[in-house]
Design a protein around this motif. Structure first.
Motif, PDB file in Angstrom:
ATOM      1  N   THR A   1       0.572  -0.942  -0.206  1.00  0.00           N
ATOM      2  CA  THR A   1      -0.080   0.198  -0.003  1.00  0.00           C
ATOM      3  C   THR A   1       1.521   1.149   0.339  1.00  0.00           C
ATOM      4  OG1 THR A   1      -1.789  -1.125   1.241  1.00  0.00           O
ATOM      5  CG2 THR A   1      -1.948   0.888   1.319  1.00  0.00           C
TER       6      THR A   1
ATOM      7  N   ARG B   1       0.034 -10.260  -8.452  1.00  0.00           N
ATOM      8  CA  ARG B   1      -0.596  -9.666  -9.677  1.00  0.00           C
ATOM      9  C   ARG B   1      -1.669  -7.899  -9.153  1.00  0.00           C
ATOM     10  NH1 ARG B   1      -3.856 -13.489 -13.100  1.00  0.00           N
ATOM     11  NH2 ARG B   1      -5.018 -14.111 -10.564  1.00  0.00           N
TER      12      ARG B   1
ATOM     13  N   ILE C   1       6.134   4.409 -16.927  1.00  0.00           N
ATOM     14  CA  ILE C   1       6.612   2.979 -17.498  1.00  0.00           C
ATOM     15  C   ILE C   1       7.597   2.611 -16.289  1.00  0.00           C
ATOM     16  CG2 ILE C   1       8.239   3.588 -19.411  1.00  0.00           C
ATOM     17  CD1 ILE C   1       6.731  -0.213 -18.856  1.00  0.00           C
TER      18      ILE C   1
ATOM     19  N   ARG D   1       5.497   1.853 -13.007  1.00  0.00           N
ATOM     20  CA  ARG D   1       5.329   0.371 -12.971  1.00  0.00           C
ATOM     21  C   ARG D   1       5.859   0.388 -12.925  1.00  0.00           C
ATOM     22  NH1 ARG D   1       0.876  -1.372 -15.955  1.00  0.00           N
ATOM     23  NH2 ARG D   1       1.192  -0.048 -17.576  1.00  0.00           N
ATOM     24  N   HIS D   2       7.825   0.500 -12.976  1.00  0.00           N
ATOM     25  CA  HIS D   2       8.853  -0.287 -13.155  1.00  0.00           C
ATOM     26  C   HIS D   2       9.519  -0.408 -11.654  1.00  0.00           C
ATOM     27  CE1 HIS D   2       9.811  -1.946 -17.354  1.00  0.00           C
ATOM     28  NE2 HIS D   2       8.446  -2.166 -17.412  1.00  0.00           N
TER      29      HIS D   2
ATOM     30  N   MET E   1       7.241  -2.753  -9.206  1.00  0.00           N
ATOM     31  CA  MET E   1       7.550  -3.363  -9.209  1.00  0.00           C
ATOM     32  C   MET E   1       9.250  -4.097  -8.794  1.00  0.00           C
ATOM     33  SD  MET E   1       6.196  -4.763 -13.064  1.00  0.00           S
ATOM     34  CE  MET E   1       7.127  -5.945 -13.799  1.00  0.00           C
ATOM     35  N   ASN E   2      10.316  -3.035  -8.586  1.00  0.00           N
ATOM     36  CA  ASN E   2      11.129  -3.505  -8.359  1.00  0.00           C
ATOM     37  C   ASN E   2      11.114  -3.338  -6.438  1.00  0.00           C
ATOM     38  OD1 ASN E   2      13.233  -3.841 -10.206  1.00  0.00           O
ATOM     39  ND2 ASN E   2      12.638  -0.748 -11.013  1.00  0.00           N
TER      40      ASN E   2
ATOM     41  N   TYR F   1       9.061  -6.216  -4.992  1.00  0.00           N
ATOM     42  CA  TYR F   1      10.249  -7.870  -5.706  1.00  0.00           C
ATOM     43  C   TYR F   1      11.242  -7.694  -4.199  1.00  0.00           C
ATOM     44  CZ  TYR F   1      13.903 -11.051  -6.825  1.00  0.00           C
ATOM     45  OH  TYR F   1      14.958 -11.854  -6.530  1.00  0.00           O
TER      46      TYR F   1
ATOM     47  N   PRO G   1      14.049 -16.820  -5.427  1.00  0.00           N
ATOM     48  CA  PRO G   1      13.801 -15.337  -6.219  1.00  0.00           C
ATOM     49  C   PRO G   1      13.611 -15.655  -7.637  1.00  0.00           C
ATOM     50  CG  PRO G   1      16.060 -15.652  -5.412  1.00  0.00           C
ATOM     51  CD  PRO G   1      15.779 -16.861  -5.009  1.00  0.00           C
ATOM     52  N   MET G   2      13.545 -17.241  -8.255  1.00  0.00           N
ATOM     53  CA  MET G   2      12.484 -17.197  -9.700  1.00  0.00           C
ATOM     54  C   MET G   2      11.001 -17.642  -9.138  1.00  0.00           C
ATOM     55  SD  MET G   2      14.765 -16.994 -11.736  1.00  0.00           S
ATOM     56  CE  MET G   2      14.317 -17.177 -13.274  1.00  0.00           C
TER      57      MET G   2
ATOM     58  N   ILE H   1       8.660 -15.883  -8.273  1.00  0.00           N
ATOM     59  CA  ILE H   1       8.641 -14.793  -7.242  1.00  0.00           C
ATOM     60  C   ILE H   1       7.864 -13.825  -8.950  1.00  0.00           C
ATOM     61  CG2 ILE H   1       8.612 -12.709  -6.816  1.00  0.00           C
ATOM     62  CD1 ILE H   1      10.376 -13.524  -4.821  1.00  0.00           C
ATOM     63  N   ILE H   2       7.265 -14.005  -9.294  1.00  0.00           N
ATOM     64  CA  ILE H   2       6.189 -13.273 -10.145  1.00  0.00           C
ATOM     65  C   ILE H   2       5.509 -12.244  -9.861  1.00  0.00           C
ATOM     66  CG2 ILE H   2       4.561 -13.841 -12.922  1.00  0.00           C
ATOM     67  CD1 ILE H   2       5.374 -17.268 -11.791  1.00  0.00           C
ATOM     68  N   ILE H   3       5.501 -11.097 -10.540  1.00  0.00           N
ATOM     69  CA  ILE H   3       4.769 -10.565 -10.641  1.00  0.00           C
ATOM     70  C   ILE H   3       4.642  -9.340 -11.500  1.00  0.00           C
ATOM     71  CG2 ILE H   3       5.682  -7.433  -9.486  1.00  0.00           C
ATOM     72  CD1 ILE H   3       7.668  -8.386  -7.557  1.00  0.00           C
ATOM     73  N   ALA H   4       3.183  -9.097 -11.854  1.00  0.00           N
ATOM     74  CA  ALA H   4       2.887  -8.165 -12.841  1.00  0.00           C
ATOM     75  C   ALA H   4       2.119  -7.256 -12.157  1.00  0.00           C
ATOM     76  CB  ALA H   4       2.003  -9.033 -13.534  1.00  0.00           C
ATOM     77  N   VAL H   5       1.708  -6.184 -13.163  1.00  0.00           N
ATOM     78  CA  VAL H   5       0.905  -5.445 -13.009  1.00  0.00           C
ATOM     79  C   VAL H   5       0.390  -4.151 -14.271  1.00  0.00           C
ATOM     80  CG1 VAL H   5       1.252  -2.555 -11.539  1.00  0.00           C
ATOM     81  CG2 VAL H   5       2.757  -3.840 -10.624  1.00  0.00           C
TER      82      VAL H   5
ATOM     83  N   HIS I   1       5.333  -5.428 -18.183  1.00  0.00           N
ATOM     84  CA  HIS I   1       4.217  -5.312 -17.005  1.00  0.00           C
ATOM     85  C   HIS I   1       4.501  -6.733 -16.499  1.00  0.00           C
ATOM     86  CE1 HIS I   1       1.123  -2.790 -19.473  1.00  0.00           C
ATOM     87  NE2 HIS I   1       2.234  -2.324 -19.752  1.00  0.00           N
ATOM     88  N   VAL I   2       5.452  -7.380 -16.268  1.00  0.00           N
ATOM     89  CA  VAL I   2       5.960  -8.607 -15.765  1.00  0.00           C
ATOM     90  C   VAL I   2       7.239  -8.525 -15.546  1.00  0.00           C
ATOM     91  CG1 VAL I   2       5.410 -11.014 -15.317  1.00  0.00           C
ATOM     92  CG2 VAL I   2       3.497  -9.643 -17.100  1.00  0.00           C
ATOM     93  N   MET I   3       7.586  -9.192 -14.187  1.00  0.00           N
ATOM     94  CA  MET I   3       8.799  -9.657 -13.060  1.00  0.00           C
ATOM     95  C   MET I   3       8.599 -10.661 -12.857  1.00  0.00           C
ATOM     96  SD  MET I   3      10.029  -7.051 -10.475  1.00  0.00           S
ATOM     97  CE  MET I   3      10.951  -5.938 -11.246  1.00  0.00           C
TER      98      MET I   3
END
Lengths: 147, 147, 147
Positions: free
Chosen positions: B26, B65, B74, B77-78, B81-82, B85, B96-97, B99-103, C110-112
């Motif tokens: 948040t 998600r 962008i 957004r990034h 996401m960073n 993560y 680490p592999m 962990i999938i993050i989509a925005v 949009h995905v990481m």
């Protein structure tokens, strides 16, 4: 398609409320789009209590996410959303600000039902699709009468 | 909106980790976008153990998600996401592999909250929207101060 | 990515069916796209019985929703969908009209995964991405051999 996901925390809705919401969302969608009832799915995923947060604190948002074929007008979309909002207000005692309704587009060519890629939202394509599905599975012919 | 769904297999997260993740996601979202805290929802759907597969074998992916209004840059957004993560890495011991993050984007005109179709991401539209919602429900005025 | 969500009502699938479906969906996706197995996730969210409706009445739809990177051809997408449809028909006794398969696009940017924004679907970008991820986490190098 369409698919409406109605996400709440467990214990928010009774069976009777779900039945009303499912029947009325189906009626609203078909009334606005002309889609046969048979193609409308309404599901009620539940989050265990305590697994939903609003503003960083435990909360009880109500998330209604409709997934429809791209091609509907903005008027149809907004009418569906307005009617669902009124329905939820009449059927539950949810705080208005906790009610989030999204109706988003799926490209018809990205979706398959009964083994057939969905048609665009024009009448000729839909008619041909219903005919093909009916021929294959013998179930969509009657469905069409429900439009 | 926004809505962040944080999907794991059951038993992956403790209540305390969820509380931290919800509060921090948040904070991250609001820090990057200026959105009021009150509009940020974070939910934690759980898959029963054994119902998630990676590479065709039972696994434990972590799927975050985010669904935000279209219109953010962008860079925003990034950065979201960073930061998410890094947060997940600090808060959990997930591979680490996994962990999938989509925005992803939702068109504001496809979403309604409190009975009002969402505004675009420009400041004037947002201000008018907050005013309309506050007038109707008397709850969003204070919210605005949290930006 | 990709992520395939296979939503059913509880009790619809056995563990053995899920194992077959997960392994075969992984094989189908990788066969069509050349993606390494390691990146394919298949999850099976379950709706409690009675929480799914079709045509306004309790039902048992099967909703398979694939989320893949944008950039695949329509032929690849449709081949994936056709193969998944045949797989579901062979593996379960679901009514054909209850099987809904969607394969939708996520913008790679949009995905990481593993802390790295996904590459576009061209081979040079993918190769560079695999190299960066492998260098950071030491796990994607072998993965690449599974293509």
């Amino acid at each position: 398609m369409p698919l409406y996901e109605f996400v709440t925390t467990a214990g928010t809705l009774t069976d009777e409320q779900r039945q009303t919401l499912a029947a009325e969302i189906t009626r609203i969608h078909c009334g606005e789009t002309g889609a046969p009832f048979e193609f409308v799915h309404v599901v009620f995923p539940e989050l265990p209590k305590g697994l939903a947060y609003t503003a960083g604190r435990p909360g009880s948002p109500m998330l209604i996410r409709g997934q429809i074929r791209a091609g509907r007008s903005i008027e149809v979309r907004h009418s569906i959303m307005n009617q669902i909002y009124e329905l939820v207000r009449e059927t539950t005692n949810a705080d208005p600000m906790s009610i989030i309704i999204a109706v988003v587009d799926f490209e018809p060519s990205h979706v398959m039902e009964g083994g057939f890629i969905l048609p665009s939202t024009n009448a000729a394509d839909e008619e041909a699709w219903i005919a093909a599905v009916s021929k294959a599975h013998g179930s969509a012919a009657d469905v069409n009468n429900q439009v």
